[in-house]
Design an enzyme around this catalytic site. Structure first.
Site, PDB file in Angstrom:
ATOM      1  N   GLN A   1      16.480   1.633  -4.812  1.00 37.77           N
ATOM      2  CA  GLN A   1      16.492   0.198  -5.113  1.00 37.77           C
ATOM      3  C   GLN A   1      17.658  -0.520  -4.439  1.00 37.77           C
ATOM      4  O   GLN A   1      17.697  -1.747  -4.436  1.00 37.77           O
ATOM      5  CB  GLN A   1      16.551  -0.025  -6.631  1.00 37.77           C
TER       6      GLN A   1
ATOM      7  N   SER B   1      13.260   5.008   0.063  1.00 38.23           N
ATOM      8  CA  SER B   1      11.809   4.847   0.166  1.00 38.23           C
ATOM      9  C   SER B   1      11.505   3.591   0.970  1.00 38.23           C
ATOM     10  O   SER B   1      12.115   2.536   0.741  1.00 38.23           O
ATOM     11  CB  SER B   1      11.210   4.726  -1.238  1.00 38.23           C
ATOM     12  N   ALA B   2      10.539   3.695   1.890  1.00 33.46           N
ATOM     13  CA  ALA B   2      10.253   2.559   2.789  1.00 33.46           C
ATOM     14  C   ALA B   2       9.610   1.383   2.069  1.00 33.46           C
ATOM     15  O   ALA B   2       9.835   0.233   2.434  1.00 33.46           O
ATOM     16  CB  ALA B   2       9.340   3.037   3.922  1.00 33.46           C
ATOM     17  N   HIS B   3       8.818   1.687   1.017  1.00 30.91           N
ATOM     18  CA  HIS B   3       8.016   0.588   0.465  1.00 30.91           C
ATOM     19  C   HIS B   3       8.787  -0.352  -0.449  1.00 30.91           C
ATOM     20  O   HIS B   3       8.221  -1.269  -1.044  1.00 30.91           O
ATOM     21  CB  HIS B   3       6.747   1.125  -0.219  1.00 30.91           C
TER      22      HIS B   3
ATOM     23  N   THR C   1       3.068  17.948   9.434  1.00 29.70           N
ATOM     24  CA  THR C   1       2.976  17.007  10.559  1.00 29.70           C
ATOM     25  C   THR C   1       3.457  15.629  10.110  1.00 29.70           C
ATOM     26  O   THR C   1       3.056  15.131   9.056  1.00 29.70           O
ATOM     27  CB  THR C   1       1.512  16.934  11.062  1.00 29.70           C
TER      28      THR C   1
ATOM     29  N   CYS D   1       6.220   3.369 -12.418  1.00 30.21           N
ATOM     30  CA  CYS D   1       5.802   4.762 -12.595  1.00 30.21           C
ATOM     31  C   CYS D   1       5.504   5.106 -14.047  1.00 30.21           C
ATOM     32  O   CYS D   1       4.877   6.102 -14.333  1.00 30.21           O
ATOM     33  CB  CYS D   1       6.865   5.710 -12.066  1.00 30.21           C
TER      34      CYS D   1
END
Ligand code: PLP
Length: 517
Positions: free
Chosen positions: A194, A214-216, A252, A339
Site C-alpha cells: 500500500q 504489487s502492481a495493481h 515462465t 481479501c
C-alpha cells in the site's frame, strides 16, 4: 420518472454514475500501462528461456521493467524478483526465511494489523513449529516500539511489519524498526503493497532485508508482484521448476504484466506528486462527513497515514445498509480489506486498534485515487446524508438474531433468495425460501404476494437491500432485507441453520411476460 414502470436492470442503470473510492482494493490500469501491456503482448511473446532473437527481446523487456521497479524503490535491479502477486511474495519470504533459520531460531515478531496474506501464512507457520508474537499497536495502528524491543529474544530471526496499512492507512516508521532489529541481528521484512506510489520508498535507507509489492495498487495490472531480497540475504526458492528469476522463482514469466509493472513505476514521481491533490480531496471528504455526522469517529491518524486512505466509524449506522445504499448509487467503497470482504467477521485491523465488534461493523474505508474529483466527494456525501436522514427509506432491516423459529415459520412471511447458484451451494438457504435470479428480478415479481411481508435475502445483505428497494418501488409495501445475509444467519443462529437450513426450497420460474419500458 415513474420508477414503477422500470425493469430491474433499467432501475439499476438510472444510477449509472460511477464513483470509485476503493483504490486500496485495486486501481484501474492507466492508459499508458494498458498500451505497454498490449504492445508487449503483440511484439514480445517469445519465451525468455529460449535462445533466439524473439526470446532475447522478451528478456530485454523483463530487464527493463526490473530496472524501473528497482529505481522506484531505490534498490539494485538484482534484488528484484517478479512473482504472481504480493500474496505470493509475502508467503515466499515468510516461509523461505523460516526454513533458513528453523529450528536454530524459532520466533517471528509481527503486528496484529497485517494483511491476511501475512496473518494466514504466520498461522500456517505456527503449525510448523514457528513461534509468532504480535507487537501491540496504538489506537491509530502505530507499532509500539518499546514493546517491540522487549519482545526480541535470542530465538527471534525476523520482524515482519507492513509499511502502510490497507484499511486505516497507518504508515509505520520502518527505519526505526530496522534500527532496533539490527541491534539484535534480527532481519526485517515489510509488506510495502500500500505504500508504493503513495509515499516515497527507499528500501536501502529504510534498512529492509525483504519487501513485497504489487502492481495493481499503482495503476498496473493484476497478477504481478515483486519480492525484494537485499543482496546476500538468505532465501530458498519457494516455487521449484525452471531457472527463471535467477533460479529464485520458477515459472515462465508473465512478460506483459511485468512490462506493465515497470511502466507503472516509470512515473512514480508523478504519482507521488499527485498524492497532495488526493490528500486534499480526502480532507474535503472528512470535513463534509463531519458536518453531516458530527459524532463520526476518524480511525486514521491526521499525520502519518496514507494520503488517500480514511477509515470512518458512523455510530449507530450499520455499514451493510450504508454500503448497499452507496453501491446502489454507483459508489464503490468498502468496509475493510477486499481479501476479507466475503467473510462476515469484523475487521481484525479495527479490532486491534481497539474498536468493538459493533463499531467495526459501523466503519467504512474510503480510498481515493486519480479518478476522483471534488464532485465525487460532494455526491458521496449527499448520498450518505440521505441515508443518515432517511435510513433505509422504508426498507426494514432484519437482523440474523431476529430470525428465530417463530419468525421463520410465520405464514405471513415470504422469503425471496436472490443469491446466484454458486453461493447457494456454499451456504444453505433459509427454510421455505423462494429462489429467483437477481439480474431479472422483474420476471419473478408476479409470484410475490402483495399481502405478505417479503423478506429478501442474499449472501451478505448487499444485493438483497438493492432488490428490496426495487420491490418497494413496485408497490410491495412490507419489504425487508436480511442484514448480514444468510452468512450472518448461519453464524449467529447456527442452531437453526443446522436444523432448518436448505429445507423446503422453492425454485421459482421466470414469468414469460416481461415488462418493457
Ligand atoms: N498486502 C497488502 C497490504 C494488501 O493491501 C494486499 C492487497 O490488497 C496484498 C498484500 C495482496 O496483494 P495481491 O493482491 O497482489 O496478492
Amino acid at each position: 420518472m415513474d420508477l414503477r414502470k422500470l425493469t430491474f436492470l433499467k432501475y439499476l442503470q438510472i444510477f449509472k454514475r460511477q464513483v470509485y473510492m476503493d483504490h486500496n482494493a485495486t486501481t484501474e490500469v492507466s492508459n499508458q500501462v494498458r498500451k505497454k501491456i498490449n504492445n508487449t503482448l503483440k511484439s514480445s511473446y517469445g519465451n525468455p528461456s529460449s535462445v533466439y532473437a524473439l526470446a532475447r527481446k522478451s528478456t530485454e523487456v523483463i530487464d527493463k521493467a526490473r530496472k524501473q521497479v528497482a529505481k522506484a524503490i531505490n534498490s539494485d535491479p538484482q534484488e528484484i524478483y517478479f512473482t504472481s502477486c504480493a500474496t505470493e511474495s509475502n508467503n515466499s519470504i515468510l516461509k523461505s526465511v523460516s526454513k533458513c533459520f528453523f529450528p536454530t531460531k524459532k520466533k517471528i515478531i509481527s503486528t496484529p494489523i497485517e494483511h491476511s496474506s501475512v496473518i494466514s501464512t504466520l498461522d500456517f507457520l505456527k503449525t510448523q513449529g514457528i513461534k509468532v508474537e504480535f507487537c501491540p499497536v496504538d489506537h491509530y495502528g502505530r507499532i509500539l516500539l518499546k514493546n517491540l524491543e522487549s519482545l526480541i529474544d535470542e530465538e527471534t530471526f525476523l520482524i515482519c511489519c507492513m509499511a502502510a496499512n490497507n484499511e486505516i492507512g497507518t504508515i509505520q516508521d520502518i527505519k526505526k524498526i530496522t534500527d532496533i532489529a539490527k541491534k539484535y541481528g534480527v532481519l526485517v521484512m515489510s509488506d510495502c503493497v500500500q505504500a508504493i506510489g503513495k509515499i516515497p520508498i527507499d528500501v536501502h535507507d529504510w534498512g529492509l532485508d525483504y519487501a513485497s509489492f504489487s502492481a495493481h495498487k499503482l495503476y498496473g495490472p493484476k497478477g504481478c508482484g515483486v519480492t525484494f531480497i537485499k543482496q546476500g540475504s538468505q532465501f530458498v526458492p519457494f516455487i521449484h521448476g525452471g531457472h527463471q528469476e535467477n533460479g529464485m522463482r520458477a515459472g515462465t514469466e508473465s512478460i506483459h504484466n511485468i512490462a506493465g509493472f515497470g511502466e507503472a513505476c516509470k512515473d512514480i514521481n508523478k504519482l507521488l506528486k499527485y498524492s497532495g491533490k488526493i490528500e486534499h480531496l480526502k480532507c474535503e471528504l472528512v470535513e463534509r462527513i463531519k458536518r453531516i455526522k458530527p459524532d463520526c469517529i476518524i480511525n486514521s491518524a491526521d499525520s502519518g497515514s496514507l494520503p488517500n486512505t480514511i477509515s470512518i466509524t458512523f455510530p449507530n449506522i450499520n455499514n451493510t445498509g450504508l454500503l448497499a445504499m452507496l453501491d446502489f448509487h454507483g459508489i464503490a467503497v468498502s468496509s475493510g480489506s477486499a481479501c476479507s470482504s466475503t467473510q462476515d467477521n469484523p475487521s481484525h485491523v479495527l479490532k486491534a486498534i481497539g474498536l468493538t465488534d459493533q463499531s467495526a461493523r459501523e466503519t467504512i474505508r474510503f480510498s481515493l485515487g486519480h479518478s476522483n474529483s471534488i464532485n465525487d466527494i460532494k455526491y458521496t456525501v449527499k448520498i450518505i446524508k440521505k441515508f443518515i436522514e432517511n435510513g433505509t427509506n422504508g426498507i426494514d432491516m432484519i437482523t440474523p438474531s431476529q430470525l428465530n423459529e417463530t419468525y421463520l415459520n410465520d405464514k405471513q412471511l415470504y422469503i425471496v433468495d436472490v443469491r446466484p447458484g454458486i453461493m447457494r451451494k456454499a451456504v444453505k438457504s433459509l427454510p421455505n425460501s423462494h429462489e429467483v435470479s437477481f439480474m431479472s428480478l422483474e420476471k419473478y415479481i408476479h409470484h410475490f404476494p402483495k399481502d405478505k411481508q417479503i423478506l429478501v435475502v442474499c449472501q451478505r445483505g448487499h444485493l438483497s437491500f438493492i432488490a428490496a428497494y426495487y420491490l418497494k418501488s413496485k408497490g410491495f409495501s412490507r419489504v425487508c432485507s436480511l442484514n448480514s445475509g444468510v452468512c450472518g444467519w448461519m453464524r449467529q443462529r447456527n442452531d437453526l441453520y443446522q436444523r432448518f437450513g436448505g429445507q423446503n426450497i422453492n425454485v421459482l420460474q421466470p414469468v414469460g411476460k416481461i415488462e418493457r419500458n
